[in-house]
Design a protein around this motif. Structure first.
Motif, PDB file in Angstrom:
ATOM      1  N   SER A  24      -5.074   3.395   0.939  1.00 26.71           N
ATOM      2  CA  SER A  24      -3.994   2.423   0.978  1.00 26.71           C
ATOM      3  C   SER A  24      -4.278   1.377   2.046  1.00 26.71           C
ATOM      4  O   SER A  24      -5.192   1.520   2.865  1.00 26.71           O
ATOM      5  N   ASN A  25      -3.461   0.336   2.056  1.00 30.82           N
ATOM      6  CA  ASN A  25      -3.619  -0.711   3.064  1.00 30.82           C
ATOM      7  C   ASN A  25      -3.431  -0.148   4.470  1.00 30.82           C
ATOM      8  O   ASN A  25      -4.138  -0.546   5.406  1.00 30.82           O
ATOM      9  N   ILE A  26      -2.500   0.771   4.603  1.00 34.95           N
ATOM     10  CA  ILE A  26      -2.267   1.381   5.913  1.00 34.95           C
ATOM     11  C   ILE A  26      -3.491   2.176   6.364  1.00 34.95           C
ATOM     12  O   ILE A  26      -3.928   2.082   7.513  1.00 34.95           O
ATOM     13  N   ASP A  27      -4.076   2.945   5.450  1.00 40.94           N
ATOM     14  CA  ASP A  27      -5.265   3.734   5.787  1.00 40.94           C
ATOM     15  C   ASP A  27      -6.398   2.834   6.247  1.00 40.94           C
ATOM     16  O   ASP A  27      -7.055   3.103   7.261  1.00 40.94           O
ATOM     17  N   ARG A  28      -6.639   1.777   5.494  1.00 39.28           N
ATOM     18  CA  ARG A  28      -7.744   0.869   5.845  1.00 39.28           C
ATOM     19  C   ARG A  28      -7.486   0.182   7.180  1.00 39.28           C
ATOM     20  O   ARG A  28      -8.396   0.005   7.990  1.00 39.28           O
ATOM     21  N   THR A  29      -6.238  -0.207   7.409  1.00 33.09           N
ATOM     22  CA  THR A  29      -5.902  -0.855   8.684  1.00 33.09           C
ATOM     23  C   THR A  29      -6.137   0.089   9.852  1.00 33.09           C
ATOM     24  O   THR A  29      -6.719  -0.296  10.871  1.00 33.09           O
ATOM     25  N   ALA A  88       2.273  -3.937  -4.074  1.00 30.60           N
ATOM     26  CA  ALA A  88       3.453  -3.086  -3.920  1.00 30.60           C
ATOM     27  C   ALA A  88       3.440  -1.957  -4.936  1.00 30.60           C
ATOM     28  O   ALA A  88       3.051  -2.130  -6.090  1.00 30.60           O
ATOM     29  N   VAL A  89       3.888  -0.779  -4.500  1.00 30.04           N
ATOM     30  CA  VAL A  89       4.000   0.388  -5.370  1.00 30.04           C
ATOM     31  C   VAL A  89       5.455   0.854  -5.341  1.00 30.04           C
ATOM     32  O   VAL A  89       6.017   1.077  -4.270  1.00 30.04           O
ATOM     33  N   VAL A  90       6.051   0.966  -6.502  1.00 27.53           N
ATOM     34  CA  VAL A  90       7.433   1.422  -6.600  1.00 27.53           C
ATOM     35  C   VAL A  90       7.429   2.946  -6.627  1.00 27.53           C
ATOM     36  O   VAL A  90       6.841   3.548  -7.536  1.00 27.53           O
ATOM     37  N   PRO A  91       8.076   3.613  -5.665  1.00 24.43           N
ATOM     38  CA  PRO A  91       8.025   5.085  -5.582  1.00 24.43           C
ATOM     39  C   PRO A  91       8.485   5.784  -6.854  1.00 24.43           C
ATOM     40  O   PRO A  91       7.931   6.809  -7.223  1.00 24.43           O
ATOM     41  N   GLU A  92       9.507   5.233  -7.543  1.00 23.34           N
ATOM     42  CA  GLU A  92      10.027   5.888  -8.732  1.00 23.34           C
ATOM     43  C   GLU A  92       9.004   5.925  -9.860  1.00 23.34           C
ATOM     44  O   GLU A  92       9.089   6.735 -10.778  1.00 23.34           O
ATOM     45  N   GLN A  93       8.012   5.001  -9.791  1.00 21.65           N
ATOM     46  CA  GLN A  93       7.017   4.961 -10.859  1.00 21.65           C
ATOM     47  C   GLN A  93       5.862   5.926 -10.614  1.00 21.65           C
ATOM     48  O   GLN A  93       5.008   6.102 -11.459  1.00 21.65           O
ATOM     49  N   LEU A  94       5.850   6.565  -9.456  1.00 20.19           N
ATOM     50  CA  LEU A  94       4.719   7.412  -9.095  1.00 20.19           C
ATOM     51  C   LEU A  94       4.885   8.809  -9.684  1.00 20.19           C
ATOM     52  O   LEU A  94       5.879   9.490  -9.469  1.00 20.19           O
ATOM     53  N   ASP A  95       3.903   9.224 -10.447  1.00 22.76           N
ATOM     54  CA  ASP A  95       3.867  10.569 -11.001  1.00 22.76           C
ATOM     55  C   ASP A  95       3.065  11.439 -10.030  1.00 22.76           C
ATOM     56  O   ASP A  95       1.858  11.292  -9.897  1.00 22.76           O
ATOM     57  N   ALA A  96       3.730  12.334  -9.316  1.00 23.45           N
ATOM     58  CA  ALA A  96       3.072  13.110  -8.257  1.00 23.45           C
ATOM     59  C   ALA A  96       1.927  13.959  -8.795  1.00 23.45           C
ATOM     60  O   ALA A  96       0.968  14.241  -8.094  1.00 23.45           O
ATOM     61  N   ILE A 129      -3.419  -8.883   8.919  1.00 23.55           N
ATOM     62  CA  ILE A 129      -3.229 -10.039   8.028  1.00 23.55           C
ATOM     63  C   ILE A 129      -4.109  -9.909   6.793  1.00 23.55           C
ATOM     64  O   ILE A 129      -3.690 -10.214   5.667  1.00 23.55           O
ATOM     65  N   ARG A 130      -5.325  -9.438   6.995  1.00 19.63           N
ATOM     66  CA  ARG A 130      -6.224  -9.264   5.851  1.00 19.63           C
ATOM     67  C   ARG A 130      -5.649  -8.274   4.851  1.00 19.63           C
ATOM     68  O   ARG A 130      -5.699  -8.489   3.635  1.00 19.63           O
ATOM     69  N   GLU A 131      -5.075  -7.171   5.358  1.00 18.58           N
ATOM     70  CA  GLU A 131      -4.489  -6.177   4.471  1.00 18.58           C
ATOM     71  C   GLU A 131      -3.204  -6.692   3.835  1.00 18.58           C
ATOM     72  O   GLU A 131      -2.887  -6.335   2.700  1.00 18.58           O
ATOM     73  N   MET A 132      -2.460  -7.525   4.530  1.00 20.27           N
ATOM     74  CA  MET A 132      -1.261  -8.140   3.940  1.00 20.27           C
ATOM     75  C   MET A 132      -1.626  -8.965   2.715  1.00 20.27           C
ATOM     76  O   MET A 132      -0.924  -8.951   1.698  1.00 20.27           O
TER      77      MET A 132
END
Length: 348
Positions: A168-173, A146-154, A138-141
């Motif tokens: 990322s939120n997933i990593d921290r969780t 949000a990150v839009v994949p199309e906007q990401l420059d690899a 819940i804290r990470e929520m």
């Protein structure tokens, strides 16, 4: 110049040994004081409550060390959330004892913890663990962006010219959940061990707890001295170059002997003379108990070594001069608690 260097090194080693002995003496004195108070004043149904401060010191101190290592290596983690989660999970088994203590203090106005409660004692551990994981989610929520994949420059790892966060939120969780469960679940079993055999004697669980700690930590000493004397073959040099197979065997032998001594003399000394010897665990348990705790304790020690190496740290912390961090004390205990609980529960 070489003589001066050797002299400085010798003085440094001597100073480190003195600091280690002082820290160990203070730690042992405080632990024995808490154990004495618990043995003296515990009542039926409230066993272990007076050990809660000691439990929280080791649980929260270990959590602090683990999160410090993660953060020092650039791995973001919510430390406060981990501390709260570990405290809640570790104290889950204490809820029945707290209810019983409140009942006794209120003269029965508050009912005692029901013996037929389906949650029981260990059910509170599961409850607190699940609640903690979802609290972390819940804290990470709430902080999610949000990150839009199309906007990401690899090639640049940027979104709209803004550098993405290192974690990322997933990593921290995932990190917070791991720390909370890795420390909290084993520490909760420490309290559960203290409550074992309460139908036999209020001191049965105390003898079990002391036996578990003595057996596990004696393996460290046995492995050290056997390794110094006979060590030739490295155990896992990439994690801990100083550990050898000969030292591991010495640790198993030492822990088995200490387990046998505890079962032979410590249990009868602590448990009331009115209790028949048949209610005490047989010394033959030492041949299971000793090797199981020695081997799992080594696994816990090596697990901490892996963390420290991956994070580029020598010690887990500096709370205990000469000893390092609290995790340097609890590393083997954390891994050995589960087999210890299973063996002692079977012997109770």
């Amino acid at each position: 110049m070489t003589d001066n260097f050797e002299s400085d090194f010798s003085q440094g080693s001597h100073s480190l040994l003195i600091d280690r002995l002082r820290s160990a003496a203070v730690l042992i004195a405080i632990a024995l004081g808490c154990l004495f108070v618990d043995a003296k004043f515990s009542t039926a149904g409230t066993e272990g409550l007076l050990l809660v401060p000691l439990l929280l010191f080791f649980a929260l101190g270990t959590t602090w060390d683990v999160t410090s290592l993660l953060m020092s290596s650039g791995r973001d983690v919510w430390r406060a959330g981990c501390m709260i989660a570990v405290g809640a999970i570790s104290l889950g088994p204490a809820i029945p004892a707290l209810v019983n203590a409140a009942s006794q203090l209120s003269g029965g106005a508050i009912g005692a913890y029901p013996r037929d409660c389906p949650i029981g004692q260990l059910g509170w551990v599961i409850t607190m663990a699940i609640a903690s994981v979802f609290a972390l989610l819940i804290r990470e929520m709430r902080s999610y962006v949000a990150v839009v994949p199309e906007q990401l420059d690899a090639s640049t790892a940027k979104v709209d010219s803004v550098v993405l966060p290192a974690s990322s939120n997933i990593d921290r969780t995932m990190r917070a959940a791991f720390v909370s469960l890795y420390v909290g679940l084993p520490m909760s079993l420490l309290f559960a061990i203290r409550g074992l055999g309460s139908d036999i004697s209020t001191s049965w669980g105390l003898a079990a707890l002391l036996t578990m700690i003595a057996t596990t930590k004696s393996a460290d000493a046995g492995a050290y001295f056997a390794g110094k004397a006979f060590g030739r073959h490295k155990l896992i040099p990439r994690l801990s170059p100083g550990k050898t197979w000969e030292g591991a065997v010495g640790g198993v032998v030492m822990s088995t002997l200490v387990a046998m001594a505890c079962l032979r003399w410590l249990f009868p000394a602590l448990v009331s003379d009115a209790i028949p010897l048949s209610s005490l665990p047989s010394t033959s348990w030492a041949f299971i108990f000793g090797p199981a705790l020695a081997i799992t304790g080594m696994v816990g020690d090596l697990a901490e070594s892996m963390f420290k190496r991956d994070c580029g740290a020598k010690d887990s912390g500096n709370w205990l001069p000469g000893l390092g961090g609290v995790w340097d004390v609890t590393d083997s205990l954390i891994a050995a608690i589960l087999p210890a609980f299973l063996c002692l529960a079977a012997a109770a």
